[in-house]
Design an enzyme around this catalytic site. Structure first.
Site, short mmCIF file in Angstrom:
data_model
loop_
_atom_site.label_atom_id
_atom_site.label_comp_id
_atom_site.label_asym_id
_atom_site.label_seq_id
_atom_site.Cartn_x
_atom_site.Cartn_y
_atom_site.Cartn_z
N CYS A 1 0.97 -1.19 0.06
CA CYS A 1 -0.01 -0.12 -0.04
C CYS A 1 0.81 1.38 0.17
O CYS A 1 1.28 1.65 -1.23
CB CYS A 1 -1.07 -0.13 1.32
SG CYS A 1 -2.45 1.01 0.86
N HIS B 1 -3.56 -5.34 0.67
CA HIS B 1 -2.95 -5.62 2.04
C HIS B 1 -2.82 -6.92 2.25
O HIS B 1 -3.83 -7.54 3.04
CB HIS B 1 -3.74 -5.08 3.01
CG HIS B 1 -3.54 -3.23 3.18
ND1 HIS B 1 -2.78 -3.02 4.23
CD2 HIS B 1 -3.96 -2.32 2.55
CE1 HIS B 1 -2.57 -1.74 3.98
NE2 HIS B 1 -3.65 -1.19 3.08
N GLU C 1 -1.56 -8.59 4.47
CA GLU C 1 -1.63 -9.02 5.76
C GLU C 1 -2.72 -9.19 6.41
O GLU C 1 -2.99 -9.54 7.63
CB GLU C 1 -0.43 -8.12 6.50
CG GLU C 1 -1.11 -6.62 7.16
CD GLU C 1 -1.31 -5.70 5.91
OE1 GLU C 1 -2.08 -4.56 6.10
OE2 GLU C 1 -0.89 -6.17 4.80
#
Length: 228
Positions: free
Chosen positions: A114, A208, A210
């Site tokens: 990002c 993202h 994660e």
């Protein structure tokens, strides 16, 4: 078992509260180290520091991740500040740009997530679009949308074909930096991944990883880090 690669992850620097304390803290959402660990690496937090130390820090690492976070200061890419651009994070900008430059110079595998993808673009002379609509589901809520990798790209080799990804951003890549190519797009044409056109493993993703369970992106980083 072979030693796991040491992956440095940049951090936030924010005022935070825990227990009886409310203090400035180096923060990293737990999804980042968990993703590194699940992909076979050891995560090391890299809070903002003097940019002059970046090359020495990167020399001790097997891979670098530039995490998501605040908007990049528009002065870094020669633009006037849009009213919709978020607050500055000057310490992060300086430190993370130095980490990126050190990783690129040394050939250390580099992943930008990002904000990290946007900083990679800025580090190489590119620009950002300071506001776009449609990529934030609600304030503080991650959404999902489909991205389409460019066939033959590093990104396509990592994630395969069309994939649904977790997303939360209101800025995007504008003019590409030197040596970068766009390697994935959203349905509305927004650049969703960038990578170096030459040798080396340097990838930026606008989404993202994660915040999901797909290990492909991080596992590609840790596997490359182990081999280099």
């Amino acid at each position: 078992m072979a030693d796991r690669p040491l992956i440095g992850v940049s951090t936030y620097l924010e005022t935070a509260r825990w227990g009886v304390w409310e203090l400035e803290a180096a923060l990293l959402p737990a999804g980042y180290p968990r993703l590194v660990q699940a992909a076979g690496g050891v995560a090391a937090m890299l809070p903002p520091d003097e940019p002059a130390y970046a090359a020495g820090v990167v020399a001790r690492l097997d891979g670098v991740v530039i995490a998501g976070g605040p908007d990049v200061d528009p002065s870094r890419y020669g633009a006037e500040r849009d009213a919709r651009c978020g607050p500055e994070a000057r310490a992060r900008d300086s430190w993370e740009l130095a980490l990126i430059e050190a990783a690129l110079a040394s050939g250390t595998p580099l992943l930008g997530i990002c904000r990290g993808m946007q900083l990679l673009n800025v580090a190489l002379g590119g620009t950002l679009v300071q506001h776009i609509d449609g990529h934030v589901e609600a304030v503080g809520v991650f959404g999902r949308h489909v991205v389409r990798p460019v066939p033959g790209s590093l990104c396509a080799g990592v994630v395969g074909g069309e994939v649904s990804v977790p997303t939360y951003h209101h800025q995007a890549v504008g003019r590409l930096g030197a040596g970068l190519v766009a390697s994935a797009f959203a349905e509305d044409g927004t650049v969703e991944a960038v990578e170096l056109s030459g040798a080396g493993w340097a990838l930026g993703v606008q989404w993202h990883p994660e915040m999901g369970t797909d290990l492909k992106v991080m596992r590609s980083l840790t596997t490359t880090a182990t081999a280099t």
